[in-house]
Design a protein around this motif. Structure first.
Motif, PDB file in Angstrom:
ATOM      1  N   VAL A 148      10.342 -10.134  -1.214  1.00 46.87           N
ATOM      2  CA  VAL A 148      10.755  -8.817  -0.944  1.00 46.87           C
ATOM      3  C   VAL A 148       9.174  -8.400   0.293  1.00 46.87           C
ATOM      4  N   PRO A 149       9.070  -7.924   0.718  1.00 51.49           N
ATOM      5  CA  PRO A 149       7.899  -7.523   1.343  1.00 51.49           C
ATOM      6  C   PRO A 149       6.442  -7.993   0.754  1.00 51.49           C
ATOM      7  N   VAL A 150       5.274  -7.517   1.041  1.00 50.40           N
ATOM      8  CA  VAL A 150       4.232  -8.318   1.460  1.00 50.40           C
ATOM      9  C   VAL A 150       3.842  -5.991   1.605  1.00 50.40           C
ATOM     10  N   VAL A 151       2.864  -6.119   1.303  1.00 49.24           N
ATOM     11  CA  VAL A 151       1.498  -4.873   1.431  1.00 49.24           C
ATOM     12  C   VAL A 151      -0.059  -5.304   1.055  1.00 49.24           C
ATOM     13  N   PHE A 152      -0.456  -5.117   2.154  1.00 47.54           N
ATOM     14  CA  PHE A 152      -2.216  -5.867   2.665  1.00 47.54           C
ATOM     15  C   PHE A 152      -2.847  -4.523   1.952  1.00 47.54           C
ATOM     16  N   LYS A 178      -6.353  -1.749   2.991  1.00 49.97           N
ATOM     17  CA  LYS A 178      -7.252  -2.354   3.191  1.00 49.97           C
ATOM     18  C   LYS A 178      -8.564  -2.187   3.233  1.00 49.97           C
ATOM     19  N   TYR A 210       4.282   2.921   0.838  1.00 51.49           N
ATOM     20  CA  TYR A 210       4.733   0.845   1.157  1.00 51.49           C
ATOM     21  C   TYR A 210       4.704   0.765  -0.265  1.00 51.49           C
ATOM     22  N   ASN A 216       1.933  -4.710  10.442  1.00 50.31           N
ATOM     23  CA  ASN A 216       0.561  -5.281   9.922  1.00 50.31           C
ATOM     24  C   ASN A 216      -0.143  -4.151   8.802  1.00 50.31           C
ATOM     25  N   HIS A 217       0.909  -3.978   8.181  1.00 50.30           N
ATOM     26  CA  HIS A 217       0.067  -3.372   6.801  1.00 50.30           C
ATOM     27  C   HIS A 217       0.957  -3.511   5.842  1.00 50.30           C
ATOM     28  N   GLN A 218       2.437  -3.075   5.787  1.00 47.27           N
ATOM     29  CA  GLN A 218       3.430  -3.296   5.222  1.00 47.27           C
ATOM     30  C   GLN A 218       4.553  -4.886   6.376  1.00 47.27           C
ATOM     31  N   MET A 219       4.134  -5.892   5.411  1.00 44.99           N
ATOM     32  CA  MET A 219       4.720  -6.934   6.540  1.00 44.99           C
ATOM     33  C   MET A 219       5.945  -7.199   5.337  1.00 44.99           C
ATOM     34  N   VAL A 249       8.462  -9.851   5.816  1.00 47.25           N
ATOM     35  CA  VAL A 249       8.450 -11.370   5.540  1.00 47.25           C
ATOM     36  C   VAL A 249       9.832 -12.463   6.243  1.00 47.25           C
ATOM     37  N   ASP A 309       3.256  -0.454  11.340  1.00 49.49           N
ATOM     38  CA  ASP A 309       3.117  -0.850   9.997  1.00 49.49           C
ATOM     39  C   ASP A 309       4.009  -0.704   8.757  1.00 49.49           C
ATOM     40  N   SER A 310       4.977  -0.173   9.083  1.00 49.87           N
ATOM     41  CA  SER A 310       5.767  -0.181   7.925  1.00 49.87           C
ATOM     42  C   SER A 310       6.429  -2.053   7.977  1.00 49.87           C
TER      43      SER A 310
END
Lengths: 190, 190
Positions: free
Chosen positions: B74-78, B80, B113, A27-30, A32, A23-24
């Protein structure tokens, strides 16, 4: 895909002998930038299939699918999950059993967005027992569309999903196949 | 953003005077080319904020956020969603009331994150009553991070969210603000 394998080794967390947390970056932080490299790789693997649509499932498949779609120049459709079995004549439905959650949920794709003119590439982040991918493949079949293939970021090779999909004739390509996790050490299949 | 407004007029479905369905291009099927134009626009609007991370919420924000992240690098965080209020000391939590579903759910972001070095851009597909955006902003605050802004694809200007966020000092930019829907006709604010 070497870059993904190296990243799994660097940042993946093994819990016991069967849980891999990524998830780093997945699938939580992504990450890109990594997703772009994965997208290019999916395009190499499926470029000859004349894909018209990418199908994925909420939530963690969506980011990878959208980035990959840029290389195929096609729209993405994501299947929605619900616990209710409500009838919906405007949607293709399939039942998926989740081992993680110990229950069955319904996945749903509007009939407006997949049809018999489509050649569909299914993309998802993980393949373990294969139930989600098979549910998506069933929806492609209900729509009368062709299944161009299934592209997975990380396949857990020690679970049944890969075998199940390949034996049913599905063109499955996984960017990294984890063959074993033992004492925190991750091994990959070739 | 003219391109998005034109697309809403062309493909949006108005149900009654307050439901706008855009699932043919935004939140079920996703037009990734359009998302790229939206991503460029978000970058124009927030380029001076030195954004280090994009935060969104599953599921329909993820695609737009990932495509936009390419321009910010930059990274994305979603975040949940879950219905359980289970304690999780490793995560920032916030409660969000969903008017659509008539219930409160918990949103969760791992403490790993988002942190105090981050300047966060929140991105989502819709803004109506603003509860999801405010929940995400609360998580940014819990993390001790700066909120660089909130970027929304479609704001329903006739609901309270936009006013609420702007009055609380949040740098909110929406690519299209629907001011009114009446007899199937969609009007936009300037």
């Amino acid at each position: 895909m070497e870059l993904l394998k190296q990243r799994i080794i660097k940042d993946g967390k093994v819990i016991g002998n069967d849980i891999l947390k990524v998830d780093s970056f997945l699938n939580h932080q992504m990450d890109v930038q990594l997703f772009n490299e994965m997208g290019k790789e999916f395009y190499k693997l499926f470029a000859d299939k004349e894909i018209t649509k990418i199908l994925t499932i909420e939530s963690s498949g969506i980011g990878i699918a959208c980035i990959a779609a840029q290389y195929f120049n096609v729209p993405v459709v994501f299947a929605k999950k619900s616990e209710a079995k409500n009838l919906d004549s405007d949607a293709y439905l399939s039942e998926v059993f989740s081992f993680t959650k110990g229950k069955t949920y319904t996945i749903r794709v509007s009939k407006n967005y997949v049809n018999s003119n489509d050649t569909v590439l299914i993309i998802d982040d993980f393949l373990a027992n294969g139930k989600a991918a098979l549910g998506l493949a069933e929806i492609v079949e209900q729509a009368g569309a062709r299944l161009g293939g299934v592209g997975i970021a990380i396949e857990k090779g020690f679970q049944d999903g890969g075998k199940l999909l390949r034996e049913s004739g599905i063109n499955l390509k996984s960017l990294a196949i984890v063959s074993r996790m033992h004492d925190g050490v991750i091994s990959f299949a070739d």
